[in-house]
Enzyme design. Structure first.
Site, PDB file in Angstrom:
ATOM      1  CD  GLU A 106     -24.386 -19.104   1.474  1.00 37.70           C
ATOM      2  OE1 GLU A 106     -25.431 -18.521   1.816  1.00 37.70           O
ATOM      3  OE2 GLU A 106     -23.974 -19.140   0.304  1.00 37.70           O
TER       4      GLU A 106
ATOM      5  CB  CYS B  50      -8.715 -10.028  -8.356  1.00 38.37           C
ATOM      6  SG  CYS B  50      -9.387 -11.641  -7.979  1.00 38.37           S
TER       7      CYS B  50
ATOM      8  CE  LYS C 103     -13.458 -11.913  -3.198  1.00 36.84           C
ATOM      9  NZ  LYS C 103     -13.453 -13.367  -2.970  1.00 36.84           N
TER      10      LYS C 103
ATOM     11  CD  GLU D 213     -17.196 -14.601  -1.282  1.00 41.43           C
ATOM     12  OE1 GLU D 213     -16.393 -13.641  -1.231  1.00 41.43           O
ATOM     13  OE2 GLU D 213     -16.875 -15.735  -1.633  1.00 41.43           O
TER      14      GLU D 213
ATOM     15  CD  GLU E 151     -13.354 -29.358  -3.642  1.00 39.54           C
ATOM     16  OE1 GLU E 151     -12.914 -28.247  -3.258  1.00 39.54           O
ATOM     17  OE2 GLU E 151     -14.494 -29.518  -4.106  1.00 39.54           O
TER      18      GLU E 151
ATOM     19  CB  SER F  68     -13.641 -25.839  -5.665  1.00 43.44           C
ATOM     20  OG  SER F  68     -13.140 -25.779  -4.349  1.00 43.44           O
TER      21      SER F  68
ATOM     22  CD  GLU G 257      -9.884 -23.957  -5.681  1.00 32.49           C
ATOM     23  OE1 GLU G 257     -10.900 -23.367  -5.285  1.00 32.49           O
ATOM     24  OE2 GLU G 257      -9.050 -23.426  -6.411  1.00 32.49           O
TER      25      GLU G 257
ATOM     26  CB  CYS H 143     -11.283 -17.463  -5.877  1.00 31.99           C
ATOM     27  SG  CYS H 143     -10.277 -18.895  -5.654  1.00 31.99           S
TER      28      CYS H 143
END
Lengths: 596, 394
Positions: A377, A526, A369, A372, A286, A330, A283, A310
């Protein structure tokens, strides 16, 4: 200067600040008034009526949570009238509640159950209403199960979704006896704007909202000897798990957690902090590429600020609410998904395992999560990158099921190979942590010097303010980064989606000057995630944050780019940040979603 | 034979509204305090049923220091058995509009709203015409005040003032916690005067004839006249303007069909009075010396001996079960329990003694419900069950 007033609670005269609610005034002097719809994180609703108290001279009782004290008030919290009324209200709630306690996921951690137990409601005077209603259980979401038969209509979830998250996926539908908590057009939770953040679960007093648990699936995988089951543990789990095990909030249990996971039978106990360090490298790189493209090449296709990616709750939120802004995100996967993709490629290769025989489990402070890991994908390893996601709470259940005396465990270290991390990875668990970790690395890579904060602690991005800002001026950069000379790197941190919305609206309107923004869906980051132990409150989250920073402070390495395993994985496998392999395994793309 | 005309009928409310312009101009040139004093001395109490002194309401709101305030006319006439407000709005709308404007002048508000019950959509057209005429005149005399209609959607609970604000703000119509009261924080969080249609019609009367004329009507604690919506087993249903403080005996003598068994005063949320208590009951607001005095928003339902009081109660409870907003426990679950409870007793699934448990539950609802809806379910429930216990069981 607040005015002091005198009131009397149960014949005890007290002096308090004007405007204090009766509930808080009573709690201050050790008088406990039961509550259900009240939650410290939320606005006052005053709808469960369990907290009613008697004001001497008034016929009607008043809700302690919603009534401000006034001079001379004479309050009784345990009079004959109060006791009878309160008992009635609990009985009414129970008559409408599917009190199937022994088979309930929240058995043992249910506020209604506790109330029934405290008041010893042994009779069933009123007619049970549950069988007459056509309740359905919504289990279509990969993260959240909603069971209306256990709902007490306190609307804590509705207020959470509105006030903390600004999502409004959950709302009240119908009236009277038909009134219930529902979604847009009563669609299942996976078909609406729900971000799967799980804050509603954290704030639900009963078992009406719980996570979809994968405990049995994980036990099955462990039992299957042909499988190699790896588990990765997110940074916030180690500062929350202790609460489920009877320890004080803010107790760090990293070593005990690792020991417990080994005893549960996982073949390898690894650390998401490792992939958090990796995230920082990818990151950070990037960000620098983006800065160069904008500042030097004047490439108008590149969007600034760059937003972190994240938090899967945040990702789904921006996909729904700001689909035109996906270019700001990102492209880095979250640490969990980076880890998953590497577990079935890099790890399999080094350990000489067949990837199809690896079961990749993660334990996360998060319910999003689960969603996710379920995204189509997320199969870049050729397999599903993360097979099962457990929350901190589910892990606690497994530890209890396995009969492990958690407090007596002796600390153990993580396994090597994707188990080593730095303090920068640890602080991912707190709001501002990703930003701080990124700044520690980026600043040093650009200037060759350590970030100019005392002991590497980037204090402006720490703490519980909803939106935090920080700017760092870059001077005397290394030759390669000369274009950054004199640039004031402007950063912001937002946690809780209602705060994310504030920052996003600034970005959309073009009034933001930020280069880099960290977004976390949950309050506190988190550590306040939807998969963390219940209850939650500002104080508890504060303690968990302190534990996270203490953990960071105690690490020998505190900068991601110094993690030897990170250096090794680039040397042996990935070759370079943002390289071809990185793009294949560690980066992703996003999809536009509808706004409902 | 008993005289056929016992009660003094009055004709203030529906008397023509021709002089509204003079009243408006006359009053907005007086100091606000003088108007407040006039209202207070008339002892007019809110005609929606709750009976809060109107003058005091205006006074409290006028004392708030806020630039924006609102005047709202509550035309969400939803109580079963009331049908007076629609008559006022269709016959003498300009009286209501004039009172709203004067209220705006008194409290310092430039915006008024009429919250019109969803089912009264047919009034909208004519009412809008009256508003246009009224606002045009205000503009002509350089008096800044606008009035708009806000259509309700048919929920009974939205007649509760704070639920009404929520509804107007585009939210779900759920009552708020009080305090704060509307005079401090009402519509959009601003100080708001919210008055019933009939209350505003009476303020017009007071401004027209003076407080004394109004005060001289009625009895202590219950001054003035009131519109009554008379329905049920009566040969002459309709809307009547009568003095407050009348005895229920006189009322039944005039409106009953000779076989009146009970009168429900105040609609579903009011009290049932059985025949044996007619003589000791008066209609008006409860005061220190009044004995049994029952307030009403205007609904007077008469039942003769052919009616089953069980069915009446069943009907009311079904209404409440459905019209509760559902947010607070005592009201949402309590209404279901009361209804299911009397059904179970009737079917013999619960013993007659269960009625005592239900009566205690109704009392808890009265003490603990968040708003007037849940608090007043006990009124009809207890008065019917206590007086017609046998009909509940057999």
């Amino acid at each position: 200067m607040t005015t002091k007033i005198k009131i009397t609670i149960n014949d005890l005269e007290v002096e308090i600040d004007q405007g204090t609610s009766i509930l808080n005034a009573a709690r201050d002097i050790g008088v406990i008034i039961p509550t259900l719809c009240y939650h410290k994180d939320l606005c006052v609703a005053g709808n469960c009526r369990v907290c009613v108290v008697e004001l001497v001279g008034q016929k009607k009782l008043s809700a302690a949570c919603a009534t401000p004290c006034e001079e001379g008030m004479n309050i009784l919290t345990n009079s004959f009238k109060v006791r009878n009324s309160r008992k009635h209200i609990i009985e009414l709630l129970l008559s409408e509640h599917n009190a199937d306690c022994t088979r309930c996921y929240k058995n043992g951690n249910c506020e209604l159950q506790k109330l029934a137990s405290d008041f010893k409601i042994m009779t069933q005077d009123f007619i049970r209403l549950v069988p007459f209603k056509n309740y359905t259980i919504d289990h279509f979401s990969p993260s959240i199960i909603k069971d209306d038969s256990k709902c007490i209509r306190c609307q804590r979830c509705v207020r959470t979704c509105e006030e903390i998250q600004g999502v409004n996926a959950l709302t009240v539908a119908y009236k009277g006896d038909q009134m219930k908590i529902s979604t847009f057009f009563e669609k299942p939770m996976n078909d609406v704007i729900c971000t799967n953040c799980g804050q509603c679960i954290n704030h639900c007093p009963t078992g009406a909202l719980v996570e979809k648990n994968y405990i049995e699936e994980v036990w099955d995988a462990i039992a299957d000897k042909s499988c190699h089951v790896v588990i990765q543990t997110a940074p916030a789990v180690r500062v929350g798990l202790g609460e489920e095990m009877g320890l004080e909030p803010g107790t760090r249990v990293t070593g005990k957690m690792v020991a417990a996971l080994r005893r549960l039978g996982f073949d390898a106990v690894l650390d998401t902090d490792f992939s958090a360090d990796l995230t920082i490298i990818e990151e950070g790189s990037e960000l620098m590429v983006r800065l160069k493209k904008v500042l030097v090449d004047h490439d108008s296709d590149i969007k600034l600020p760059m937003a972190t990616s994240c938090s899967p709750g945040w990702i789904k939120y921006i996909e729904h609410m700001y689909p035109d802004c996906l270019g700001h995100l990102s492209t880095c996967k979250s640490p969990q998904q980076m880890f998953g993709a590497l577990a079935k490629t890099y790890y399999a290769k080094v350990r000489n395992l067949k990837p199809e025989k690896i079961v990749s489990v993660s334990v996360m402070p998060c319910t999003a999560k689960k969603f996710e890991a379920n995204r189509p994908e997320m199969h870049d390893s050729g397999y599903r990158d993360v097979d099962y996601v457990l929350t901190t709470r589910e892990l606690a259940i497994m530890i209890k099921q396995a009969g492990i005396d958690f407090q007596k465990l002796i600390d153990e270290p993580f396994d090597r190979l994707m188990g080593e991390s730095t303090g920068a990875g640890v602080i991912f668990g707190a709001t501002g942590g990703v930003m701080e970790a990124a700044l520690r690395t980026v600043y040093e890579l650009v200037t060759g010097r350590e970030i100019p904060f005392d002991n590497l602690n980037v204090t402006p991005v720490r703490g519980m303010d909803g939106v935090k800002e920080c700017s760092i001026r870059i001077e005397n950069p290394l030759e390669e980064w000369e274009f950054l000379e004199g640039v004031e790197l402007k950063c912001a941190v937002a946690h809780g989606l209602i705060n994310a919305k504030k920052v996003m609206d600034r970005i959309v309107s073009g009034t933001s000057e930020y280069h880099f923004v960290e977004f976390m869906a949950c309050p506190g980051g988190c550590l306040g995630g939807g998969g963390q132990p219940i209850p939650t409150s500002p104080e508890i989250r504060q303690k968990r944050a302190e534990a996270i920073y203490a953990e960071d402070q105690g690490m020998p390495l505190r900068k991601s780019h110094l993690n030897p395993e990170i250096l090794k994985i680039y040397a042996d496998f990935l070759s370079k940040p943002l390289g071809e392999k990185s793009h294949q395994l560690l980066h992703t793309q996003y999809i536009r979603r509808e706004r409902f | 034979m008993a005289p056929t005309y016992q009660l003094k009928r009055l004709d203030f409310i529906f008397k023509n509204e021709n002089d509204w312009k003079e009243i408006l101009v006359g009053k907005i040139n007086l100091p606000p305090q003088e108007l407040i004093n006039e209202l207070i001395s008339s002892e007019l109490k809110g005609r929606g049923g709750a009976g809060f002194p109107t003058g005091l309401k205006w006074k409290l709101t006028s004392e708030e220091k806020e630039a924006v305030k609102y005047v709202i006319c509550n035309a969400d006439e939803g109580e079963p058995g009331t049908f007076k407000d629609r008559e006022i709005l269709s016959k003498v709308p300009l009286k209501v509009l004039t009172s709203m404007a004067i209220c705006g002048y008194v409290i310092g508000s430039k915006e008024g709203y009429i919250y019109l019950r969803g089912e009264y959509f047919f009034l909208q057209h004519e009412l809008n015409k009256a508003i246009e005429e009224f606002v045009a005149y205000c503009r002509k005399i350089n008096f800044e005040f606008t009035i708009r209609i806000f259509m309700g959607s048919g929920a009974y609970i939205c007649g509760e003032e704070t639920a009404l604000f929520e509804s107007m703000e585009g939210k779900r119509g759920e009552p708020r916690n009080k305090p704060p009261f509307p005079s401090v924080s009402g519509y959009m969080g601003k100080p708001t005067v919210i008055n019933n249609v009939e209350t505003l019609a009476h303020t017009y009367t007071i401004f027209e004839y003076g407080a004394k004329r109004f005060y001289d009507l009625g009895v202590q604690y219950s001054r003035g006249s009131k519109l009554f919506s008379v329905s049920g087993d009566t040969p002459k249903p309709g809307i009547y303007e009568l003095e407050l403080g009348m005895s229920l005996v006189d009322f039944v003598d005039e409106f009953g069909d000779g076989d009146t068994k009970a009168v429900q005063v105040g609609g579903a949320s009011g009290f049932l009075v059985p025949r044996k208590r007619f003589s000791e009951t008066t209609i008006g607001f409860q005061g220190k010396l009044t004995g049994i005095s029952l307030p009403t928003g205007g609904s007077m339902m008469l039942f003769n001996s052919s009616r089953s009081m069980y069915n009446v109660l069943d009907n009311y409870l079904e209404f409440f079960r459905e019209e509760s907003c559902g947010q607070c426990t005592p009201c949402r679950v309590g209404c279901q329990q009361l209804l299911n409870g009397i059904k179970a007793v009737k079917r013999g699934e619960k013993t007659a003694g269960y009625l005592e448990k239900l009566l205690r539950l109704a009392e808890t609802m009265q003490f603990t419900a968040k708003c007037g809806l849940g608090q007043s379910v006990a009124n009809s429930f207890s008065s019917i069950v206590e007086n017609f216990r046998e009909e509940m069981i057999y």
